[in-house]
Design an enzyme around this catalytic site. Sequence first.
Site, short mmCIF file in Angstrom:
data_model
loop_
_atom_site.label_atom_id
_atom_site.label_comp_id
_atom_site.label_asym_id
_atom_site.label_seq_id
_atom_site.Cartn_x
_atom_site.Cartn_y
_atom_site.Cartn_z
N ASP A 116 0.85 -1.18 0.00
CA ASP A 116 0.00 0.00 0.00
C ASP A 116 0.89 1.23 0.00
O ASP A 116 2.00 1.21 0.53
CB ASP A 116 -0.91 0.01 1.23
N ASP A 134 -7.00 -1.70 -4.40
CA ASP A 134 -8.05 -1.39 -3.43
C ASP A 134 -9.06 -0.40 -4.01
O ASP A 134 -10.27 -0.53 -3.79
CB ASP A 134 -7.45 -0.80 -2.15
#
Length: 157
Positions: A116, A134
């Site tokens: 991330d 995501d």
Amino acid sequence: MKHRAFVFGLIVIAIVFGVDQWTKALAIDGLSNPFRVIEVTPFMNFVLAWNPGVSFGLFQGQAPWVMIAVTAAITIGFGVWMWRTRDSMLRLALALIVGGAIGNLVDRLRHGAVTDFIDLHVAGYHWPVFNIADSAITVGAALLLIDSLFGGKKSAR
């Protein structure tokens, strides 16, 4: 016609997966050595984070193989659903979800956690750090919800 529409779904999956993996590679390369935070705007930073759980860090204590197996099963199920549907918005929603899920699944297999790097913040509040996969999953889920509420009975469920 069904095959052409399915090919469109596969193209969306490939684009989401490719952009996701490319941006994650850039994040790992640009943010890890030395570790740093890049301020992009007053409300967004790029910062490298590893997420061993699922969205927003949920289920971080689970064994990695459980996360991989569950993700793979859901991805296969959504892929079959995408193949069977005749509804173009539903197909797009499922393709976004599948492309994002595959991107995060590859991370789990390669790194043991999901990469991330997008950090949004407003007035001292930080959303959990996330990535392109995501984002695609979130947009796909929103489209899936919209289709289920307003799409009628035209899709094969």
